[in-house]
Design an enzyme around this catalytic site. Structure first.
Site, PDB file in Angstrom:
ATOM      1  N   ASP A   1      -5.893   4.949   3.223  1.00 48.63           N
ATOM      2  CA  ASP A   1      -5.863   5.383   2.080  1.00 48.63           C
ATOM      3  C   ASP A   1      -4.404   5.885   2.053  1.00 48.63           C
ATOM      4  O   ASP A   1      -3.725   6.394   2.879  1.00 48.63           O
ATOM      5  CB  ASP A   1      -6.869   6.652   1.689  1.00 48.63           C
ATOM      6  CG  ASP A   1      -6.975   6.730   0.347  1.00 48.63           C
ATOM      7  OD1 ASP A   1      -6.268   5.962  -0.722  1.00 48.63           O
ATOM      8  OD2 ASP A   1      -7.588   7.600  -0.097  1.00 48.63           O
ATOM      9  N   GLY A   2      -3.774   5.948   0.656  1.00 50.04           N
ATOM     10  CA  GLY A   2      -2.610   6.367   0.388  1.00 50.04           C
ATOM     11  C   GLY A   2      -1.486   5.588   0.169  1.00 50.04           C
ATOM     12  O   GLY A   2      -0.273   5.959  -0.084  1.00 50.04           O
TER      13      GLY A   2
ATOM     14  N   TRP B   1       2.087   6.878  -1.784  1.00 44.90           N
ATOM     15  CA  TRP B   1       3.265   6.590  -0.898  1.00 44.90           C
ATOM     16  C   TRP B   1       4.425   5.932  -1.695  1.00 44.90           C
ATOM     17  O   TRP B   1       5.472   6.191  -1.745  1.00 44.90           O
ATOM     18  CB  TRP B   1       2.963   5.610   0.290  1.00 44.90           C
ATOM     19  CG  TRP B   1       4.038   5.602   1.414  1.00 44.90           C
ATOM     20  CD1 TRP B   1       4.363   6.353   2.298  1.00 44.90           C
ATOM     21  CD2 TRP B   1       5.161   4.639   1.279  1.00 44.90           C
ATOM     22  NE1 TRP B   1       5.308   5.866   2.838  1.00 44.90           N
ATOM     23  CE2 TRP B   1       5.997   4.890   2.499  1.00 44.90           C
ATOM     24  CE3 TRP B   1       5.514   3.616   0.302  1.00 44.90           C
ATOM     25  CZ2 TRP B   1       7.026   4.140   2.852  1.00 44.90           C
ATOM     26  CZ3 TRP B   1       6.590   2.652   0.702  1.00 44.90           C
ATOM     27  CH2 TRP B   1       7.384   3.336   1.871  1.00 44.90           C
TER      28      TRP B   1
ATOM     29  N   HIS C   1       1.280  -1.232  -0.864  1.00 43.58           N
ATOM     30  CA  HIS C   1       0.541  -1.944  -0.327  1.00 43.58           C
ATOM     31  C   HIS C   1       1.247  -2.888   0.769  1.00 43.58           C
ATOM     32  O   HIS C   1       0.815  -3.357   1.959  1.00 43.58           O
ATOM     33  CB  HIS C   1      -0.553  -2.745  -1.187  1.00 43.58           C
ATOM     34  CG  HIS C   1      -1.356  -2.040  -1.898  1.00 43.58           C
ATOM     35  ND1 HIS C   1      -2.084  -1.069  -1.395  1.00 43.58           N
ATOM     36  CD2 HIS C   1      -1.451  -2.233  -3.402  1.00 43.58           C
ATOM     37  CE1 HIS C   1      -2.934  -0.644  -2.336  1.00 43.58           C
ATOM     38  NE2 HIS C   1      -2.461  -1.096  -3.752  1.00 43.58           N
TER      39      HIS C   1
ATOM     40  N   SER D   1     -12.259  -2.582  -1.087  1.00 41.99           N
ATOM     41  CA  SER D   1     -13.671  -2.422  -1.097  1.00 41.99           C
ATOM     42  C   SER D   1     -14.107  -2.985  -2.414  1.00 41.99           C
ATOM     43  O   SER D   1     -13.572  -3.642  -3.188  1.00 41.99           O
ATOM     44  CB  SER D   1     -13.909  -0.946  -1.318  1.00 41.99           C
ATOM     45  OG  SER D   1     -13.391  -0.493  -2.953  1.00 41.99           O
TER      46      SER D   1
ATOM     47  N   ASN E   1     -12.903  -1.783  -5.327  1.00 41.33           N
ATOM     48  CA  ASN E   1     -11.351  -2.108  -5.755  1.00 41.33           C
ATOM     49  C   ASN E   1     -11.314  -3.198  -6.828  1.00 41.33           C
ATOM     50  O   ASN E   1     -10.154  -3.384  -7.455  1.00 41.33           O
ATOM     51  CB  ASN E   1     -10.528  -2.568  -4.413  1.00 41.33           C
ATOM     52  CG  ASN E   1     -10.344  -1.198  -3.441  1.00 41.33           C
ATOM     53  OD1 ASN E   1     -10.205  -1.359  -2.362  1.00 41.33           O
ATOM     54  ND2 ASN E   1     -10.600  -0.099  -4.221  1.00 41.33           N
TER      55      ASN E   1
ATOM     56  N   ARG F   1      -9.629  -2.283  -9.953  1.00 43.69           N
ATOM     57  CA  ARG F   1      -8.055  -1.925 -10.437  1.00 43.69           C
ATOM     58  C   ARG F   1      -7.596  -2.852 -11.209  1.00 43.69           C
ATOM     59  O   ARG F   1      -8.066  -3.968 -11.543  1.00 43.69           O
ATOM     60  CB  ARG F   1      -7.642  -1.947  -8.946  1.00 43.69           C
ATOM     61  CG  ARG F   1      -8.090  -0.780  -7.961  1.00 43.69           C
ATOM     62  CD  ARG F   1      -7.363  -0.508  -6.697  1.00 43.69           C
ATOM     63  NE  ARG F   1      -7.565   0.553  -6.124  1.00 43.69           N
ATOM     64  CZ  ARG F   1      -6.957   1.403  -5.205  1.00 43.69           C
ATOM     65  NH1 ARG F   1      -5.791   0.985  -4.905  1.00 43.69           N
ATOM     66  NH2 ARG F   1      -7.478   2.307  -4.555  1.00 43.69           N
TER      67      ARG F   1
ATOM     68  N   ARG G   1      -9.700   8.312   8.421  1.00 46.21           N
ATOM     69  CA  ARG G   1      -9.362   8.299   6.961  1.00 46.21           C
ATOM     70  C   ARG G   1      -7.942   8.828   6.870  1.00 46.21           C
ATOM     71  O   ARG G   1      -7.708  10.127   7.095  1.00 46.21           O
ATOM     72  CB  ARG G   1     -10.094   8.956   6.209  1.00 46.21           C
ATOM     73  CG  ARG G   1      -9.816   8.612   4.743  1.00 46.21           C
ATOM     74  CD  ARG G   1     -10.903   8.785   3.588  1.00 46.21           C
ATOM     75  NE  ARG G   1     -10.483   8.523   2.484  1.00 46.21           N
ATOM     76  CZ  ARG G   1     -11.158   7.851   1.302  1.00 46.21           C
ATOM     77  NH1 ARG G   1     -12.436   7.687   1.723  1.00 46.21           N
ATOM     78  NH2 ARG G   1     -10.629   7.603   0.198  1.00 46.21           N
TER      79      ARG G   1
ATOM     80  N   ARG H   1     -13.858  11.436   2.693  1.00 47.65           N
ATOM     81  CA  ARG H   1     -15.046  10.902   1.879  1.00 47.65           C
ATOM     82  C   ARG H   1     -15.269   9.321   2.830  1.00 47.65           C
ATOM     83  O   ARG H   1     -14.399   8.894   3.263  1.00 47.65           O
ATOM     84  CB  ARG H   1     -15.301  10.810   0.652  1.00 47.65           C
ATOM     85  CG  ARG H   1     -14.049  10.107  -0.017  1.00 47.65           C
ATOM     86  CD  ARG H   1     -14.146   9.947  -1.427  1.00 47.65           C
ATOM     87  NE  ARG H   1     -13.113   9.586  -2.006  1.00 47.65           N
ATOM     88  CZ  ARG H   1     -12.243  10.411  -2.977  1.00 47.65           C
ATOM     89  NH1 ARG H   1     -12.392  11.639  -3.071  1.00 47.65           N
ATOM     90  NH2 ARG H   1     -11.235  10.012  -3.515  1.00 47.65           N
TER      91      ARG H   1
ATOM     92  N   SER I   1     -16.529   6.590   1.178  1.00 44.37           N
ATOM     93  CA  SER I   1     -16.229   5.587   0.290  1.00 44.37           C
ATOM     94  C   SER I   1     -16.888   4.064   0.579  1.00 44.37           C
ATOM     95  O   SER I   1     -16.426   3.236   0.690  1.00 44.37           O
ATOM     96  CB  SER I   1     -14.840   5.257   0.037  1.00 44.37           C
ATOM     97  OG  SER I   1     -14.051   6.277  -0.194  1.00 44.37           O
TER      98      SER I   1
HETATM   99  C1  FPP Z   1      -6.114   2.541  -0.486  1.00 40.09           C
HETATM  100  O1  FPP Z   1      -4.887   3.097  -0.683  1.00 40.09           O
HETATM  101  C2  FPP Z   1      -5.557   1.171   0.107  1.00 40.09           C
HETATM  102  C3  FPP Z   1      -6.108   0.038  -0.506  1.00 40.09           C
HETATM  103  C4  FPP Z   1      -7.100  -0.010  -1.594  1.00 40.09           C
HETATM  104  C5  FPP Z   1      -5.516  -1.197   0.323  1.00 40.09           C
HETATM  105  C6  FPP Z   1      -5.363  -1.191   1.582  1.00 40.09           C
HETATM  106  C7  FPP Z   1      -4.509  -2.495   1.933  1.00 40.09           C
HETATM  107  C8  FPP Z   1      -3.465  -2.322   2.861  1.00 40.09           C
HETATM  108  C9  FPP Z   1      -3.263  -1.319   3.907  1.00 40.09           C
HETATM  109  C10 FPP Z   1      -2.422  -3.665   2.988  1.00 40.09           C
HETATM  110  C11 FPP Z   1      -3.216  -4.798   3.327  1.00 40.09           C
HETATM  111  C12 FPP Z   1      -4.130  -4.697   4.484  1.00 40.09           C
HETATM  112  C13 FPP Z   1      -3.971  -5.707   5.535  1.00 40.09           C
HETATM  113  C14 FPP Z   1      -5.163  -5.701   6.561  1.00 40.09           C
HETATM  114  C15 FPP Z   1      -3.039  -6.690   5.757  1.00 40.09           C
HETATM  115  P1  FPP Z   1      -4.610   3.624  -2.424  1.00 40.09           P
HETATM  116  O2  FPP Z   1      -4.021   2.380  -3.134  1.00 40.09           O
HETATM  117  O3  FPP Z   1      -5.853   3.814  -3.000  1.00 40.09           O
HETATM  118  O4  FPP Z   1      -3.669   4.926  -2.470  1.00 40.09           O
HETATM  119  P2  FPP Z   1      -3.672   5.926  -3.493  1.00 40.09           P
HETATM  120  O5  FPP Z   1      -5.002   6.695  -2.944  1.00 40.09           O
HETATM  121  O6  FPP Z   1      -2.707   6.633  -2.921  1.00 40.09           O
HETATM  122  O7  FPP Z   1      -3.855   5.433  -4.740  1.00 40.09           O
END
Ligand code: FPP
Length: 241
Positions: free
Chosen positions: A14-15, A19, A31, A59, A62, A65, A182, A188, A190
């Site tokens: 997450d994050g 970032w 991402h 997820s 997701n 989004r 996490r 959490r 999720s």
């Molecule tokens: C949650 O952070 C992250 C995701 C929904 C996507 C995770 C994907 C990657 C790490 C990259 C691709 C993965 C692979 C295996 C190549 P968020 O977007 O919810 O962050 P935020 O809470 O700061 O909004």
């Protein structure tokens, strides 16, 4: 680090969005940097001796989004599988994608199947990537598949787990999660690996996923090594009391 030997570690990454936003970038750039962090963690986990690493990449929720972000994530996942499979073969890392496949674009499903086929014999580490994953959906779907004859009352945990594995596209006998990490500050689950995390140790860090590297993984493993896992029982030394 010997404590990591034969562990199943799962990570809610997450994050990424925050970032990127802190740097004035679009969320999708977060991402992209998150995917770079995945490369580093997969390598560090394999070197550390982790047996199974399960990463929550997308997820079932997701899908809600913005379509631009969903599209960027789907392209990133396909690109990762296409490019990194060769590396995984060289490092003997087995890839398995868990979750639903019926809502993924056909080119991504083909990339998943190819990665799984090419790495099927790899045995150093098992890398599981959760895409369009929901524990609640998997558990419900597995329950629907319980054979009508034989009866629910005769169903064992092992039999139910093998139904879950069919629904999830998991490789059988992956085993329960030992440590769930996490990033990103939230505390959490999720809808991630709810069945598999029955006795998982939980580790939360404020570090945003793109900043999570080998040092942070080692810190999480060091913290885990100090936990006393009792699985609902008492420790031998306390048995007399
Ligand atoms: C949650 O952070 C992250 C995701 C929904 C996507 C995770 C994907 C990657 C790490 C990259 C691709 C993965 C692979 C295996 C190549 P968020 O977007 O919810 O962050 P935020 O809470 O700061 O909004």
């Amino acid at each position: 680090m010997s404590a990591a030997l034969s562990l199943h570690v799962a990570i809610i990454m997450d994050g990424n969005g925050r970032w990127a936003q802190r740097r004035g970038m679009p969320r999708s750039a977060g991402h992209v940097h998150g995917a770079k962090a995945v490369n580093g963690i997969v390598e560090a986990a394999a070197q550390t001796g982790i047996r199974t690493l399960t990463l929550y990449a997308f997820s079932a929720d997701n899908w809600g989004r913005p379509s631009l972000e969903v599209d960027a994530l789907m392209r990133l996942l396909q690109r990762y599988l296409t490019i990194e499979t060769r590396q995984c073969v060289e490092q003997s890392i087995r890839i398995n994608v868990i979750g639903r496949r019926d809502r993924l674009r056909p080119s991504l499903v083909r990339a998943i199947e190819q990665s799984e086929r090419l790495t099927a014999a790899c045995s150093r580490m098992h890398l599981r990537i959760a895409i369009d994953y929901s524990s609640q959906h998997s558990i419900l779907e597995a329950a629907r598949r319980v054979p009508r004859h034989g009866g629910l009352s005769a169903l064992s945990i092992e039999e139910f787990e093998s139904l879950l594995a069919q629904v999830d596209h998991s490789v059988a006998d992956t085993g329960a999660v030992d440590l769930l990490i996490r990033t990103g500050g939230e505390q959490r689950l999720s809808d991630f690996l709810l069945w598999d995390c029955a006795y998982a140790e939980l580790y939360f860090t404020d570090r945003l996923w793109p900043d999570f590297g080998e040092a942070e993984l080692k810190a999480a493993l060091a913290d885990y090594s100090r936990r006393q896992r009792r699985f609902g029982k008492v420790l031998a030394a306390a048995e007399t009391g």
